[in-house]
Design a protein around this motif. Structure first.
Motif, PDB file in Angstrom:
ATOM      1  N   ASP A 224       0.807  -1.213   0.000  1.00  0.00           N
ATOM      2  CA  ASP A 224       0.000   0.000   0.000  1.00  0.00           C
ATOM      3  C   ASP A 224       0.845   1.269   0.000  1.00  0.00           C
ATOM      4  OD1 ASP A 224      -2.149  -1.654   0.044  1.00  0.00           O
ATOM      5  OD2 ASP A 224      -2.867  -1.091   2.050  1.00  0.00           O
ATOM      6  N   THR A 225       2.110   1.168   0.392  1.00  0.00           N
ATOM      7  CA  THR A 225       2.977   2.347   0.431  1.00  0.00           C
ATOM      8  C   THR A 225       3.988   2.352  -0.706  1.00  0.00           C
ATOM      9  OG1 THR A 225       4.579   1.273   1.907  1.00  0.00           O
ATOM     10  CG2 THR A 225       2.757   2.486   2.933  1.00  0.00           C
ATOM     11  N   LEU A 226       3.916   1.363  -1.592  1.00  0.00           N
ATOM     12  CA  LEU A 226       4.894   1.250  -2.667  1.00  0.00           C
ATOM     13  C   LEU A 226       4.934   2.497  -3.549  1.00  0.00           C
ATOM     14  CD1 LEU A 226       6.901  -0.482  -4.332  1.00  0.00           C
ATOM     15  CD2 LEU A 226       4.943  -1.356  -5.599  1.00  0.00           C
ATOM     16  N   ALA A 227       3.784   2.939  -4.014  1.00  0.00           N
ATOM     17  CA  ALA A 227       3.739   4.092  -4.918  1.00  0.00           C
ATOM     18  C   ALA A 227       4.276   5.352  -4.251  1.00  0.00           C
ATOM     19  CB  ALA A 227       2.310   4.317  -5.411  1.00  0.00           C
ATOM     20  N   GLU A 228       3.881   5.540  -2.978  1.00  0.00           N
ATOM     21  CA  GLU A 228       4.331   6.743  -2.274  1.00  0.00           C
ATOM     22  C   GLU A 228       5.837   6.724  -2.050  1.00  0.00           C
ATOM     23  OE1 GLU A 228       3.747  10.083   0.569  1.00  0.00           O
ATOM     24  OE2 GLU A 228       2.127   9.093  -0.408  1.00  0.00           O
ATOM     25  N   LYS A 229       6.396   5.556  -1.674  1.00  0.00           N
ATOM     26  CA  LYS A 229       7.841   5.437  -1.452  1.00  0.00           C
ATOM     27  C   LYS A 229       8.608   5.610  -2.754  1.00  0.00           C
ATOM     28  CE  LYS A 229       9.925   4.377   1.664  1.00  0.00           C
ATOM     29  NZ  LYS A 229      10.703   5.267   2.542  1.00  0.00           N
ATOM     30  N   ARG A 230       8.054   5.112  -3.837  1.00  0.00           N
ATOM     31  CA  ARG A 230       8.706   5.288  -5.130  1.00  0.00           C
ATOM     32  C   ARG A 230       8.820   6.769  -5.468  1.00  0.00           C
ATOM     33  NH1 ARG A 230       7.376   6.117 -10.443  1.00  0.00           N
ATOM     34  NH2 ARG A 230       8.645   5.028 -11.994  1.00  0.00           N
ATOM     35  N   LYS A 231       7.787   7.522  -5.132  1.00  0.00           N
ATOM     36  CA  LYS A 231       7.764   8.954  -5.436  1.00  0.00           C
ATOM     37  C   LYS A 231       8.692   9.739  -4.520  1.00  0.00           C
ATOM     38  CE  LYS A 231       4.524  12.814  -5.953  1.00  0.00           C
ATOM     39  NZ  LYS A 231       3.093  13.230  -5.865  1.00  0.00           N
ATOM     40  N   THR A 232       8.632   9.470  -3.216  1.00  0.00           N
ATOM     41  CA  THR A 232       9.414  10.251  -2.263  1.00  0.00           C
ATOM     42  C   THR A 232      10.900   9.887  -2.310  1.00  0.00           C
ATOM     43  OG1 THR A 232       8.911   8.667  -0.504  1.00  0.00           O
ATOM     44  CG2 THR A 232       7.470  10.589  -0.716  1.00  0.00           C
ATOM     45  N   ASP A 233      11.214   8.602  -2.471  1.00  0.00           N
ATOM     46  CA  ASP A 233      12.613   8.160  -2.490  1.00  0.00           C
ATOM     47  C   ASP A 233      13.241   8.260  -3.871  1.00  0.00           C
ATOM     48  OD1 ASP A 233      12.060   7.610   0.098  1.00  0.00           O
ATOM     49  OD2 ASP A 233      12.321   5.430  -0.052  1.00  0.00           O
ATOM     50  N   LYS A 234      12.392   8.432  -4.893  1.00  0.00           N
ATOM     51  CA  LYS A 234      12.856   8.506  -6.289  1.00  0.00           C
ATOM     52  C   LYS A 234      13.657   7.263  -6.664  1.00  0.00           C
ATOM     53  CE  LYS A 234      12.893  13.554  -6.579  1.00  0.00           C
ATOM     54  NZ  LYS A 234      12.212  13.788  -5.297  1.00  0.00           N
ATOM     55  N   MET A 235      13.106   6.121  -6.272  1.00  0.00           N
ATOM     56  CA  MET A 235      13.705   4.829  -6.577  1.00  0.00           C
ATOM     57  C   MET A 235      12.677   3.943  -7.274  1.00  0.00           C
ATOM     58  SD  MET A 235      16.849   4.789  -5.663  1.00  0.00           S
ATOM     59  CE  MET A 235      17.943   5.869  -4.740  1.00  0.00           C
ATOM     60  N   PRO A 236      13.098   3.110  -8.236  1.00  0.00           N
ATOM     61  CA  PRO A 236      12.143   2.282  -8.983  1.00  0.00           C
ATOM     62  C   PRO A 236      11.746   1.021  -8.226  1.00  0.00           C
ATOM     63  CG  PRO A 236      14.355   1.912  -9.827  1.00  0.00           C
ATOM     64  CD  PRO A 236      14.475   3.005  -8.780  1.00  0.00           C
ATOM     65  N   TYR A 237      11.106   1.204  -7.084  1.00  0.00           N
ATOM     66  CA  TYR A 237      10.718   0.061  -6.262  1.00  0.00           C
ATOM     67  C   TYR A 237       9.804  -0.895  -7.018  1.00  0.00           C
ATOM     68  CZ  TYR A 237      12.599   2.527  -2.158  1.00  0.00           C
ATOM     69  OH  TYR A 237      13.416   3.153  -1.260  1.00  0.00           O
ATOM     70  N   ASP A 238       8.916  -0.356  -7.853  1.00  0.00           N
ATOM     71  CA  ASP A 238       8.002  -1.219  -8.589  1.00  0.00           C
ATOM     72  C   ASP A 238       8.764  -2.133  -9.548  1.00  0.00           C
ATOM     73  OD1 ASP A 238       8.785   1.037 -10.030  1.00  0.00           O
ATOM     74  OD2 ASP A 238       6.922   1.159 -11.167  1.00  0.00           O
ATOM     75  N   LEU A 239       9.824  -1.604 -10.162  1.00  0.00           N
ATOM     76  CA  LEU A 239      10.650  -2.434 -11.042  1.00  0.00           C
ATOM     77  C   LEU A 239      11.372  -3.505 -10.248  1.00  0.00           C
ATOM     78  CD1 LEU A 239      12.030  -3.057 -13.754  1.00  0.00           C
ATOM     79  CD2 LEU A 239      13.727  -1.310 -13.194  1.00  0.00           C
ATOM     80  N   TRP A 240      11.892  -3.138  -9.088  1.00  0.00           N
ATOM     81  CA  TRP A 240      12.616  -4.110  -8.272  1.00  0.00           C
ATOM     82  C   TRP A 240      11.692  -5.211  -7.757  1.00  0.00           C
ATOM     83  CZ3 TRP A 240      15.539   0.264  -5.209  1.00  0.00           C
ATOM     84  CH2 TRP A 240      16.507   0.823  -6.055  1.00  0.00           C
ATOM     85  N   VAL A 241      10.423  -4.874  -7.571  1.00  0.00           N
ATOM     86  CA  VAL A 241       9.447  -5.908  -7.206  1.00  0.00           C
ATOM     87  C   VAL A 241       9.310  -6.904  -8.349  1.00  0.00           C
ATOM     88  CG1 VAL A 241       7.011  -6.361  -6.751  1.00  0.00           C
ATOM     89  CG2 VAL A 241       8.179  -4.490  -5.559  1.00  0.00           C
ATOM     90  N   LYS A 242       9.173  -6.377  -9.586  1.00  0.00           N
ATOM     91  CA  LYS A 242       9.027  -7.254 -10.751  1.00  0.00           C
ATOM     92  C   LYS A 242      10.275  -8.102 -10.970  1.00  0.00           C
ATOM     93  CE  LYS A 242       5.870  -4.146 -13.216  1.00  0.00           C
ATOM     94  NZ  LYS A 242       5.694  -3.282 -14.417  1.00  0.00           N
ATOM     95  N   GLN A 243      11.441  -7.534 -10.649  1.00  0.00           N
ATOM     96  CA  GLN A 243      12.695  -8.261 -10.842  1.00  0.00           C
ATOM     97  C   GLN A 243      12.979  -9.246  -9.716  1.00  0.00           C
ATOM     98  OE1 GLN A 243      15.325  -4.866 -11.229  1.00  0.00           O
ATOM     99  NE2 GLN A 243      15.331  -5.019 -13.466  1.00  0.00           N
TER     100      GLN A 243
END
Length: 524
Positions: free
Chosen positions: A394-413
């Motif tokens: 639930d916090t993935l999108a917000e963390k991706r935005k605030t940290d400027k890191m591609p967390y969603d990509l790392w999840v897929k990888q």
């Protein structure tokens, strides 16, 4: 004959007659290979000299605006001829559409980057022949995006052959005959890409982009074009986590590397940089990163002066290496570790771990951040470290935005596992650790009897099944946020060791870890 010129140029680069870095040589090998298989079923592209010459001729209509050649007509340098002859010369044998839809050129400062991009912008909006073309000069900051746009405007205004063919109004350069436009696009504009139909996206100094947001906006709008072009020209940068290095540079390096199976026939690549072991004091090496600057005495003198300042004032060396020698350097001054040393420890071959002893480290978040589990083995004098992280979905999108890191990509990888809800469910980490222990009851557990919250965790780590058989000696943890978690593991028979966050407990191990990395004894 342009084809023969490019072949001879490539042979001179590969043979050492033209001073070039390794990736430059790889680009020339790629061109020669493409010439050999031109027009085959496996490679349905041909080199159209007329189309290549058309763009190179276009460049000669404009004048240099700055430097020692200001006021003189542009005579494309050999590196420009090679790059843009490739981009505009290769076409599909049946459709005639351009082959390269992406182009990446990394080169040191003052090597005609803005000039080259301005020629591309004006050409794509008029001479290329695409009606109602939309060309965007893109950057995160409007001021940066305007640099190439302004260079394009001034070059057009200084070209007598183009008098009356373009007009400028409200920040838009319009080619009146084709109804094509050249505009500025930046993250500050808060555009989402709706309604965009780019023919060409031009990104200058991509290393400065914290995210790929602007790139993605342009790319997503190109789908309706038959032969679009995404053109990136950049120097190296300081931030290795930014997409230019972490995504693009790593990808294009694989495209060029002869023995790498990754190929992308739609992506042109040229990199001019110092090689890893080059002596920066040896002026013969400077041409590798500065093919145009080193072609005239004033340019060499400029680099010589910059180097002397960097040697006299060490704080300036990082900037010199990055901007003038085109080497990627980590951002942090006086940082804990030179990241190139850490990258050198990487490997794609992990030794057999079944039956090996390991130590587990757990870093538990305050439930809304990253939580990580790492496994450390000592095999044949080297440390093997494997790590995995967890975060609430639930916090993935917000963390991706605030940290400027591609967390969603790392999840897929597969580097990160998301847990249901808004906080990290520690039962997922518990299941992850147990799944790797030799003789763990997890091996015989009926998944239908497992707590539903753990079912997904078991599925997530199933890809690690072949590595089971690890013997966990200790589980080390920071007691902050971990008391209940540690008690549960103790109950399961694990030996848990409390490691508090502080100088007393972490200073010497942290220094030793860096020493092991510098000695090449780590394999992340």
């Amino acid at each position: 004959m342009l084809r023969k010129y490019l072949i001879d140029y490539s042979l001179d680069v590969i043979g050492g007659d033209i001073v070039s870095c390794e990736k430059h040589k790889w680009a020339c090998r790629r061109f020669l290979r493409d010439i050999e298989r031109e027009g085959t079923d496996a490679f349905p592209f041909i080199f159209d000299e007329d189309k290549a010459l058309k763009f190179l001729k276009w460049m000669t209509y404009f004048k240099h605006r700055k430097g020692v050649l200001a006021g003189e007509f542009i005579d494309p340098h050999p590196i420009q001829q090679f790059i843009f002859a490739n981009i505009y010369g290769w076409v599909h044998k049946d459709t005639g559409y351009r082959r390269f839809k992406y182009a990446y050129w990394q080169v040191g400062r003052k090597n005609a980057k803005s000039q080259s991009l301005a020629c591309v912008a004006s050409y794509e909006s008029s001479a290329f022949g695409e009606p109602s073309a939309e060309i965007y000069c893109a950057a995160t900051k409007t001021a940066q995006a305007k640099l190439v746009w302004k260079e394009t405007q001034k070059m057009i205004e200084g070209c007598e052959d183009l008098n009356g063919k373009f007009k400028v109004a409200y920040g838009v350069i319009e080619h009146t005959k084709s109804d094509s436009t050249i505009s500025v696009l930046s993250k500050e504009d808060r555009k989402e890409g709706d309604g965009f139909n780019p023919q060409c996206g031009i990104i200058d100094e991509y290393h400065a982009h914290q995210t790929a947001e602007v790139y993605d906006i342009i790319e997503s709008g190109m789908v309706a074009r038959t032969q679009p072009l995404m053109m990136i020209i950049t120097t190296a940068g300081f931030e290795l986590a930014h997409p230019c290095y972490s995504v693009e540079y790593n990808y294009i390096s694989k495209i060029l590397e002869p023995d790498n199976p990754i190929e992308n026939d739609e992506y042109f690549v040229m990199v001019n940089e110092l090689d890893k072991d080059d002596d920066i004091k040896d002026e013969r090496n400077w041409e590798k990163a500065n093919p145009i600057v080193c072609s005239y005495p004033e340019g060499v003198a400029h680099l010589r002066g910059k180097l002397q300042k960097a040697l006299d004032v060490p704080e300036k060396m990082r900037n010199y290496l990055t901007k003038n020698m085109n080497r990627w350097v980590d951002q942090k001054d006086n940082g804990y570790m030179a990241m190139d040393k850490w990258r050198d420890c990487g490997t794609n071959t992990i030794p057999e771990l079944a039956g090996q002893e390991c130590f587990v480290g757990i870093d538990l978040s305050s439930k809304i951040d990253l939580t990580s589990a790492s496994f450390e083995f000592f095999i044949d004098g080297k440390y093997v470290v494997l790590s995995h992280s967890f975060m609430p979905e639930d916090t993935l999108a917000e963390k991706r935005k605030t940290d400027k890191m591609p967390y969603d990509l790392w999840v897929k990888q597969g580097w990160i596992t998301t847990t249901p809800g808004a906080i990290v469910d520690y039962r997922f980490i518990d299941a992850y650790i147990k799944y790797h222990e030799q003789g763990s009851e997890t091996d015989e557990t009926d998944e239908t009897a497992v707590d539903p919250a753990l079912a997904e965790a078991i599925a997530v780590v199933s890809r690690y099944a072949e590595q089971r058989g690890w013997i966990i000696k200790e589980i080390c943890y920071d007691p902050y946020n971990a008391t209940q978690f540690a008690q549960e593991l103790d109950t399961d028979g694990y030996e848990c060791v409390e490691i508090r966050q502080g100088v007393k407990t972490l200073s010497e191990p942290t220094k030793d870890f860096r020493n092991q990395v510098y000695a090449g004894n780590e394999s992340p």
